[in-house]
Design an enzyme around this catalytic site. Structure first.
Site, PDB file in Angstrom:
ATOM      1  N   HIS A 184       0.856  -1.204   0.000  1.00  0.00           N
ATOM      2  CA  HIS A 184       0.000   0.000   0.000  1.00  0.00           C
ATOM      3  C   HIS A 184       0.894   1.257   0.000  1.00  0.00           C
ATOM      4  O   HIS A 184       0.692   2.168  -0.797  1.00  0.00           O
ATOM      5  CB  HIS A 184      -0.896  -0.049   1.247  1.00  0.00           C
ATOM      6  CG  HIS A 184      -1.659   1.212   1.527  1.00  0.00           C
ATOM      7  ND1 HIS A 184      -3.026   1.283   1.435  1.00  0.00           N
ATOM      8  CD2 HIS A 184      -1.252   2.449   1.923  1.00  0.00           C
ATOM      9  CE1 HIS A 184      -3.418   2.505   1.746  1.00  0.00           C
ATOM     10  NE2 HIS A 184      -2.358   3.238   2.053  1.00  0.00           N
ATOM     11  N   GLU A 185       1.896   1.242   0.892  1.00  0.00           N
ATOM     12  CA  GLU A 185       2.779   2.411   0.994  1.00  0.00           C
ATOM     13  C   GLU A 185       3.614   2.585  -0.269  1.00  0.00           C
ATOM     14  O   GLU A 185       3.878   3.705  -0.701  1.00  0.00           O
ATOM     15  CB  GLU A 185       3.694   2.305   2.212  1.00  0.00           C
ATOM     16  CG  GLU A 185       2.956   2.286   3.541  1.00  0.00           C
ATOM     17  CD  GLU A 185       1.958   3.420   3.673  1.00  0.00           C
ATOM     18  OE1 GLU A 185       2.268   4.539   3.249  1.00  0.00           O
ATOM     19  OE2 GLU A 185       0.857   3.177   4.199  1.00  0.00           O
TER      20      GLU A 185
ATOM     21  N   HIS B 112       1.891   4.636  -2.788  1.00  0.00           N
ATOM     22  CA  HIS B 112       2.097   6.083  -2.628  1.00  0.00           C
ATOM     23  C   HIS B 112       3.477   6.481  -3.152  1.00  0.00           C
ATOM     24  O   HIS B 112       3.617   7.430  -3.913  1.00  0.00           O
ATOM     25  CB  HIS B 112       2.066   6.473  -1.143  1.00  0.00           C
ATOM     26  CG  HIS B 112       0.741   6.300  -0.484  1.00  0.00           C
ATOM     27  ND1 HIS B 112      -0.390   6.928  -0.942  1.00  0.00           N
ATOM     28  CD2 HIS B 112       0.356   5.585   0.604  1.00  0.00           C
ATOM     29  CE1 HIS B 112      -1.406   6.609  -0.151  1.00  0.00           C
ATOM     30  NE2 HIS B 112      -0.980   5.791   0.793  1.00  0.00           N
TER      31      HIS B 112
END
Ligand SMILES: [Zn+2]
Length: 372
Positions: free
Chosen positions: A59-60, A63
């Site tokens: 998920h990170e 980003h």
């Protein structure tokens, strides 16, 4: 970030574990063991925890990779019990960029969920959802992981910092207001939501929910002052905030002479010089330690930290600020190619802002000082 340990580096981005994450992990393992879990179940549960953390890291990375695609370097990802935080080098230039970067994480989580459901023997339905009882096995492993990813995506869309939703909200507000105002409004919305979570958590005796609320309040504050700081240093270069009056000490000086020198100099940090060039930094405590250990055969060169990051006068302050915070007094030498120009420190940058940005309200200045 203070209290974090390095885990792994992938694609130039370092993944850190915050200590609260380890506490959480130990707590979970304790809960597993003391609940009298069968060892097969224990293995499944641990595997599951690891899989969840891997999903959070992905998920990170969502980003981080979108950010670097937009020309903003992502340096690190820090994992906390309620999720991760990807730190990017500078502020996104416009709200469109911030929007894209913020949405990328939940997007990855939802994609992961879809992918997991594709391979899961169990299919998504209301019935299978209600039948989940927390026991894991080969049949429901992927399914449960998919549910966790959906929850992660939804949870992160809550419009409160440090959740992605907070940033998405700010980016949307920034279409209308300036960045600082947008942050202030988004932070206030976040605080209200956090208070609601705390009240709801206490009323329903769901303490995890209440803790999440507390976490959000703490983060909303630091996000606000961090952003103010980053906005204030925008466009400022290291050569603008150079300090020429600093303490230096020669690398081949012995411990005894160094100690004598320190008696007449109250500086905490020294630039260690060799052949006219800085080679490291020295904390006066190191010399004191050597003296009390009677290590008189050592030199300053043995005690110093060879921790110099190569800083160029042309670099933007906002790009290096993260490396400075956490140790406000430490000084860093700055160069113009090979030529040594002077030093910078976090503390000095704050002082520079206080003096030179006269339009700054006193309160804003105070909150800057709190950013540690
Ligand atoms: Zn996220």
């Amino acid at each position: 970030m203070k209290g974090s340990m390095k885990l792994i580096t992938i694609k130039g981005i370092i993944v850190y574990l915050h200590f609260t994450f380890l506490v959480f992990l130990a707590w979970m393992i304790g809960v597993f063991i003391f609940s009298g879990m069968q060892w097969m179940q224990l293995v499944w549960s641990l595997l599951f925890l690891l899989a969840v953390f891997a999903c959070i890291v992905l998920h990170e990375y969502g980003h981080a990779l979108v950010a670097s695609d937009l020309g903003i370097n992502a340096k690190k990802i820090t994992l906390y019990p309620i999720g991760g935080i990807a730190s990017i080098e500078k502020l996104p230039e416009n709200s469109r960029q911030e929007l894209l970067i913020s949405i990328a994480g939940p997007f990855v989580s939802f994609c992961l969920a879809a992918l997991l459901l594709l391979f899961s023997p169990q299919k998504l339905s209301f019935q299978s959802f209600t039948e989940m009882d927390g026991t894991l096995n080969a049949t429901n492993f992927l399914y449960t992981l998919a549910i966790v990813n959906i929850s992660l995506g939804v949870f992160n869309l809550i419009p409160a910092f440090p959740m992605d939703g907070g940033r998405i909200l700010r980016a949307l507000l920034a279409l209308r207001y300036n960045y600082i105002k947008a942050t202030a409004i988004a932070a206030s919305v976040g605080k209200v939501i956090a208070l609601l979570l705390i009240v709801a958590g206490l009323l329903s005796l769901n303490f995890v929910l209440a803790l999440v609320g507390v976490f959000i309040i703490v983060f909303a504050r630091s996000e606000e002052s961090y952003l103010q700081l980053k906005t204030l240093v925008k466009g400022l270069r290291l050569k603008d905030v150079l300090l020429y009056d600093y303490n230096n000490i020669e690398a081949d000086l012995g411990v005894r002479e160094a100690a004598n020198m320190l008696q007449s100099d109250q500086g905490k940090y020294f630039i260690v010089m060799h052949d006219g060039l800085p080679v490291g930094t020295l904390n006066r405590m190191e010399v004191m330690k050597a003296v009390s250990g009677q290590e008189y055969d050592k030199t300053v060169g043995d005690l110093m930290k060879e921790n110099l990051i190569h800083l160029e006068g042309e670099m933007l302050v906002e790009e290096v600020l993260d490396q400075f915070s956490g140790n406000e007094e430490r000084i860093y030498p700055v160069f113009d190619k090979e030529r040594f120009l002077g030093v910078v420190s976090f503390q000095h940058i704050i002082e520079y802002l206080l003096i030179n940005k006269a339009s700054l309200e006193y309160n804003k200045a105070r909150s800057l000082a709190e950013l540690v």
